[in-house]
Design an enzyme around this catalytic site. Sequence first.
Site, PDB file in Angstrom:
ATOM      1  N   ARG A 178      37.821  37.759 -32.891  1.00 36.28           N
ATOM      2  CA  ARG A 178      37.666  39.106 -32.360  1.00 36.28           C
ATOM      3  C   ARG A 178      36.172  39.385 -32.241  1.00 36.28           C
ATOM      4  O   ARG A 178      35.425  39.227 -33.205  1.00 36.28           O
ATOM      5  CB  ARG A 178      38.296  40.123 -33.299  1.00 36.28           C
ATOM      6  CG  ARG A 178      38.151  41.511 -32.748  1.00 36.28           C
ATOM      7  CD  ARG A 178      38.049  42.526 -33.821  1.00 36.28           C
ATOM      8  NE  ARG A 178      37.927  43.843 -33.218  1.00 36.28           N
ATOM      9  CZ  ARG A 178      37.631  44.926 -33.906  1.00 36.28           C
ATOM     10  NH1 ARG A 178      37.444  44.851 -35.193  1.00 36.28           N
ATOM     11  NH2 ARG A 178      37.501  46.080 -33.307  1.00 36.28           N
ATOM     12  N   HIS A 201      38.729  49.051 -28.736  1.00 32.49           N
ATOM     13  CA  HIS A 201      40.152  48.918 -29.092  1.00 32.49           C
ATOM     14  C   HIS A 201      40.951  48.279 -27.949  1.00 32.49           C
ATOM     15  O   HIS A 201      42.172  48.458 -27.860  1.00 32.49           O
ATOM     16  CB  HIS A 201      40.814  50.285 -29.388  1.00 32.49           C
ATOM     17  CG  HIS A 201      40.370  50.943 -30.653  1.00 32.49           C
ATOM     18  ND1 HIS A 201      40.257  52.308 -30.768  1.00 32.49           N
ATOM     19  CD2 HIS A 201      40.010  50.447 -31.850  1.00 32.49           C
ATOM     20  CE1 HIS A 201      39.861  52.621 -31.984  1.00 32.49           C
ATOM     21  NE2 HIS A 201      39.686  51.501 -32.669  1.00 32.49           N
ATOM     22  N   ARG A 251      33.894  60.189 -37.503  1.00 33.30           N
ATOM     23  CA  ARG A 251      33.078  60.317 -36.284  1.00 33.30           C
ATOM     24  C   ARG A 251      33.421  61.608 -35.548  1.00 33.30           C
ATOM     25  O   ARG A 251      34.591  61.989 -35.493  1.00 33.30           O
ATOM     26  CB  ARG A 251      33.330  59.143 -35.345  1.00 33.30           C
ATOM     27  CG  ARG A 251      32.887  57.813 -35.912  1.00 33.30           C
ATOM     28  CD  ARG A 251      33.058  56.714 -34.879  1.00 33.30           C
ATOM     29  NE  ARG A 251      33.143  55.423 -35.537  1.00 33.30           N
ATOM     30  CZ  ARG A 251      34.043  54.490 -35.239  1.00 33.30           C
ATOM     31  NH1 ARG A 251      34.913  54.684 -34.277  1.00 33.30           N
ATOM     32  NH2 ARG A 251      34.049  53.348 -35.899  1.00 33.30           N
ATOM     33  N   ASN A 289      38.537  37.854 -37.780  1.00 31.90           N
ATOM     34  CA  ASN A 289      37.923  39.147 -37.432  1.00 31.90           C
ATOM     35  C   ASN A 289      36.866  39.451 -38.502  1.00 31.90           C
ATOM     36  O   ASN A 289      37.197  39.852 -39.613  1.00 31.90           O
ATOM     37  CB  ASN A 289      39.030  40.216 -37.424  1.00 31.90           C
ATOM     38  CG  ASN A 289      38.510  41.585 -37.083  1.00 31.90           C
ATOM     39  OD1 ASN A 289      37.297  41.785 -36.932  1.00 31.90           O
ATOM     40  ND2 ASN A 289      39.410  42.540 -36.965  1.00 31.90           N
ATOM     41  N   GLU A 303      46.846  43.301 -33.052  1.00 26.16           N
ATOM     42  CA  GLU A 303      45.705  42.725 -32.344  1.00 26.16           C
ATOM     43  C   GLU A 303      45.575  41.227 -32.630  1.00 26.16           C
ATOM     44  O   GLU A 303      45.194  40.463 -31.759  1.00 26.16           O
ATOM     45  CB  GLU A 303      44.423  43.462 -32.770  1.00 26.16           C
ATOM     46  CG  GLU A 303      44.354  44.867 -32.205  1.00 26.16           C
ATOM     47  CD  GLU A 303      43.457  45.807 -32.986  1.00 26.16           C
ATOM     48  OE1 GLU A 303      43.843  46.202 -34.104  1.00 26.16           O
ATOM     49  OE2 GLU A 303      42.371  46.134 -32.506  1.00 26.16           O
TER      50      GLU A 303
END
Length: 396
Positions: free
Chosen positions: A91, A180, A241, A7, A384
């Site tokens: 990923r 996600h 955010r 990743n 993940e």
Amino acid sequence: MKVLVINCGSSSLKYQLFNMDTEEALAQGLVERIGLEGARLKHETPSTDKKVIEQPMENHRVALKSVLEALVNETYGALKSLDEIDAVGHRVVHAGEKYSESVVITDDVMDALKECIELAPLHNPPNIMGIEAIQELLPKVTNVGVFDTAFHQTIPKEAYIYPLPYEYYEEYGVRKYGFHGTSHRYVSKRASEMMGKDLKDLKLVTCHLGNGASLAAVKNGKSVATSMGFTPLEGLVMGTRCGDLDPAIVTFIMNKKGLSPLEMDTVMNKKSGVLGISGVSSDFRDIEDAAAEGNERAQLALMAFDLRVKKYIAAYAAVMGGVDGIIFTAGLGENSIDNRQAIMEGLDFLGAKLDIEKNKVRGKETFVNTDDSKVKIMVIPTNEELMIARDTKELV
Ligand code: ADP
């Protein structure tokens, strides 16, 4: 079969090596500060202590070379030879509208990922660099791409189209993509196993609450709605955010403060969210501490965060015509007892009752609903990397 999962971020790289016959992790680690001063590799295996290697790593290729060297190191490695690696799973953040599932990487796939750079300028370039580096360093190995956007490609058009002139969608691909996806897919599958039911018979709301946060409505195993959008900026209040806004605020503040588009983008991505409201931190632990000490803006930030998650859960129950399970995952979802409690408060009308005692749990796979709750409420640590390794194994 041994699968390496990679990743790549802009200046970091996470990896995990799996024995896929047992799904056991054989080694894992992290490279930080790639291309910067003070680059370092942290590597560990189940039987050796964490090893920190500090050396200049000017790009992702050099960083991956160091990772591969660590994996075959005689004292702290996990392999005798790199030939033992059967496949590498990568990923990749953005695959646009082209891929709804993981794929073996070919030249065509690389072209498609490069076309998506415009949609994910911060994420896709390092992901692509990682794939190219492995192609060079391990030329015989099959590479698989696992995309954050893929799981959400089942969202119906009325949910992904924005009410803007239609040509923006046609010309620039302006639509909801969602992110996600690998995490939402992993926890929904685990939830169905924990509930002893087929995913095809379930309506689930998955809450991935980390620094970046998103919810998904997963009906019959398919994502039908998700809170992130064209970019990861839409939806929930996050660490830094802003999530959903009245779009008119954007031009209003740009005019008032004389901000360029790039500066406004930075405000919304890096200076907003719970950091913006609280002025304390983007880390929920710091905000919880400040709130406990009576800091009113920290308290407000947490209340705004929890309220928006609650709103999305109820909205997604409506989208699916009901809900059988609500899942909390990622840093905050797995660990924050107080936030889970605040989010679930008042959702009894959906048939979802949190058990205050059972909810006193961190980072453990478990049910946290009362015995008489119609809806199961679960804490499920996300994984993940394992999901990427499983996809890779299946495709190879
Ligand atoms: P990302 O991968 O998006 O960086 P993570 O899933 O690692 O995010 O989640 C990070 C967030 O989880 C941080 O804001 C952190 O404060 C929060 N978190 C981690 N542990 C706890 C805890 N025990 N209590 C509250 N928040 C926590």
